[in-house]
Enzyme design. Sequence first.
Site, PDB file in Angstrom:
ATOM      1  N   GLU A 190    -114.943 -61.762  26.281  1.00  0.00           N
ATOM      2  CA  GLU A 190    -114.668 -60.819  27.367  1.00  0.00           C
ATOM      3  C   GLU A 190    -114.887 -61.479  28.732  1.00  0.00           C
ATOM      4  OE1 GLU A 190    -115.421 -56.490  25.266  1.00  0.00           O
ATOM      5  OE2 GLU A 190    -117.020 -57.307  26.509  1.00  0.00           O
ATOM      6  N   GLU A 216    -111.807 -55.946  19.167  1.00  0.00           N
ATOM      7  CA  GLU A 216    -112.984 -55.086  19.135  1.00  0.00           C
ATOM      8  C   GLU A 216    -112.572 -53.647  19.400  1.00  0.00           C
ATOM      9  OE1 GLU A 216    -116.220 -55.952  21.739  1.00  0.00           O
ATOM     10  OE2 GLU A 216    -116.205 -58.103  21.328  1.00  0.00           O
TER      11      GLU A 216
END
Length: 690
Positions: free
Chosen positions: A173, A330
């Site tokens: 991320e 995710e």
Amino acid sequence: MDQPVSTLASSPTELDRPVAATDRPRFAHPGIAFGCDYNPEQWDPSVWREDVALMREVGVDLVAINVFGWSSLQAPDGAFDFSALDEVVELLHGAGIRVNLGTATASPPPWLTARHPEILPVMADGTTRYPGGRQAWCPSSPVFRQHALALVEAVAARYADHPAVALWHVSNELGCHNAQCHCDESTRAFRRWLRERHGTIDELNRAWGTSFWSQRYTDWDEILTPRLTISTRNPGQVLDFHRFSSDELLGYYRAEAEVIRRHSAAPITTNFMVTAHIRDLDYWTWAPDVDVVANDHYLDHRLGEPRTELAFAADLTRGLAGGEPWLLMEHSTGAVNWQPVNLAKEPGQLLRNSLAHVARGADGVCFFQWRASLQGSEKFHSALIPHAGTDSALWREVAELGRVVGVLGEVAGTRVRADVALLFSWESWWAADGENRPTHEIAYLDQVHALYGALHDLGATVDVVRPGADLSGYRLVVVPGLHLVRDAEAAALDAAAASGTHVLVTFSSGIVDEHDRVRPGGYPGAWRDLLGIRVEEFAPVLAGTGLALESGAAAAVWAERLEATDADVLDRFADGPAAGMPAVTRRTGTDGAGDAWYLATLLERDDLRDLVGRVLTGAGAASEPGASADVEITRRAGSDGRRYRFVVNHGSADVDVDARGTELVTGIAVDGALAVPAGTVRVIREEGAA
């Protein structure tokens, strides 16, 4: 039926890429991937074997490891210890589970920041952010990069030839917390970036409009990052800093990928964050650099329509992948831990949310994380194994999801087809939501989500594409609030309309160029001729002020003092600051051109849906019979003739759809009406005529 191999790859764009698209490795997986993040360093090794056995039990076949492993791998003296990671890799490989191997660079260990505090990020107010969380590093720091790339080198060299490694996972991320840094190193990097972009200081002054407020620069060393000021900041400077910050992190991704490629031929990716609350990275520029587009997505209950935002994010991720299948890297089984109120998912929602992504092009369904942590900042974040363990309703839902993902393997590799395109731009997001704008009562995403929501409720399948993309083949292009647009991007929409594509443009579109410079002569400067209108003045209204149209439609937030120069007026403002002036116009296409619609206000949900329905009908764009706000119907098809229809019933009532073929979730044959119970998903392998 045997599960086909899903082959995923991002498609090339006009942007330069380090490796030619045809030479890039592709991520091949048998069927739809079912996976998770696994953080074995949080658990005693005695648990690892139990975990792997349970993964096999529910069908997990792709596991991301070593995402946050730096402090477990490397000691302060620089020595590496791979013994624990070796054992985990072998356990997974022995169970037939493929590895998505992280580079472990997402967060530096405390020993590194203690020895090198200069790598810590500095915020816009000049204060430093310290260790104790994650991503405590400056994207421009050469010291951080030196240490991080040494770690990547060691990890890549050790595992490059291991047969378990199916995919490389760069960092994690990127930019979630540290996208923008204002330290001295970042300032120097920003100046270098500006030199490359603008060439001369005079060109920079022109681009930023520095004659305003006596901001003219005479030397590059006078330029700072846009730290907080006692007034509002120069919007051109802020916009360029957004671009620089995105590019700087992309450069960091490329540096890690370059190290990996020296050792391994396996595909490389990183997890994007295509979601409503992350806006700092322009993923249109990132997508060409990943071998497979992967996204993290979590329902955001701070939004009015989190389920519709999920659909939008999935369609945008597919757009980033160039229409190819992509990976959901995710999402959550239940509640997250970072919202003011973290709502648990209701029974059946896990399956519905997961398959809504698959319906929109995902060939992988993965979760954060395998086991719910017992300690740390995310200890109350849901996981595949909750704190309650396997004797829980959630675990039973996980097992059912694993079963369904398994039977849907044959869907892998198919694509979503759409008649409608929606233009979306991170640059426009940055510019439209600047500090000084006509109203703070509406933001860029408000318009995007409203227009997408109307299309979604009407059952239209939407490709979300970048401005300037090839729009041929679409029956309708929707342009919600595209504030910033380049000349070439504006021309692409003009060309599409000239060739027969219908367009719908909404207010605040086409206002500024790439330098955030207003296009003079009246709004919407880029598309006045296309739309046959001219707006003299914006006329937003105060919060809570309703607006009425002569048709009886209700609106809010925005009005405009507008004249129709070459368009038909379909509705007018009945009251407010633009009373009697056009609110909805249409310039009818001639000589094969498409109609060009303009909406000068934000209609209430039902009225907006009615208008968008008229536009869809006029364009001849397809919508799915039976679809609604509560019932999503989406199709995927393969080049070999395979066709699948996904029906996701989020509502409280059963629905019937007409279908012929085989329903894969239940395994039943269908020849006529298929009942889809409330709260369930059905996936039909269609047979017969398309």
